[in-house]
Design an enzyme around this catalytic site. Structure first.
Site, PDB file in Angstrom:
ATOM      1  N   ASP A   1       0.855  -1.183   0.000  1.00  0.00           N
ATOM      2  CA  ASP A   1       0.000   0.000   0.000  1.00  0.00           C
ATOM      3  C   ASP A   1       0.890   1.231   0.000  1.00  0.00           C
ATOM      4  OD1 ASP A   1      -2.393  -1.455   0.097  1.00  0.00           O
ATOM      5  OD2 ASP A   1      -2.422  -1.487   2.280  1.00  0.00           O
TER       6      ASP A   1
ATOM      7  N   ASP B   1      -6.982  -1.777  -4.225  1.00  0.00           N
ATOM      8  CA  ASP B   1      -7.974  -1.472  -3.187  1.00  0.00           C
ATOM      9  C   ASP B   1      -9.011  -0.484  -3.713  1.00  0.00           C
ATOM     10  OD1 ASP B   1      -6.445  -3.027  -1.437  1.00  0.00           O
ATOM     11  OD2 ASP B   1      -5.408  -1.292  -0.591  1.00  0.00           O
TER      12      ASP B   1
END
Length: 178
Positions: A130, A148
């Site tokens: 991330d 995501d």
């Protein structure tokens, strides 16, 4: 053009969306990681990679070994979550062959691509890379990635499609009764 293995043409759109998300997701992660002179296992979580628009938006490295927001992380979660995501992607791939609604096809492709993009990370790195950090806004403290984002948008589209198809069914039923 004859469908391959009896897969409807519209289902190929979902698979195309999924492939596009996987490619963009993996390219952005490779780009972010290329700017770091260490292996993923040596980069500490919360490592500021680049200030983009401080304090609102930065590129910050986090290796998320759980699901959303790091829940259920660690140990064997890597493989359990990978298998679960592969099953979800498989179910979505089949679902895509059984629908003709464009909004639903788009949603399926986005969720499928996002799930598979994150599976690739779990297998390669032991967790999901991330890096999109909007925590400086004070409104959104989580760090996320392209996959995501695709999953989130896809789920919103699934809900929207469900609401619209229910509304259409009710309107159609009312017309038939008259």
């Amino acid at each position: 053009m004859k469908p391959v293995a009896n897969i409807p043409r519209i289902a190929w759109a979902a698979y195309g969306f999924a492939l596009a998300i996987i490619v963009v997701d993996q390219l952005t992660k490779a780009w972010v990681l290329s700017g770091v002179d260490a292996s993923v296992s040596q980069i500490p979580d919360g490592y500021l990679l680049h200030e983009v628009a401080p304090p609102l938006f930065n590129l910050t490295f986090v290796l998320n070994d759980g699901v959303s927001f790091g829940l259920f992380g660690g140990g064997s979660a890597r493989w359990v979550l990978s298998i679960f995501s592969l099953i979800v992607a498989g179910v979505l791939a089949v679902w895509a062959t059984r629908t003709d609604r464009r909004l639903l096809i788009s949603a399926i492709g986005l969720v499928m691509g996002g799930a598979l993009g994150n599976v690739i990370d779990r297998i390669r790195f032991g967790g999901v890379v991330d890096f999109l950090d909007f925590s400086g806004t004070g409104l959104f403290p989580w760090i996320f990635n392209v996959a995501d984002s695709a999953i989130t948008v896809g789920v919103v589209l699934l809900i929207l499609d469900s609401l619209l198809s229910e509304r259409t069914a009710k309107v159609g039923a009312a017309v038939e009764k008259s």
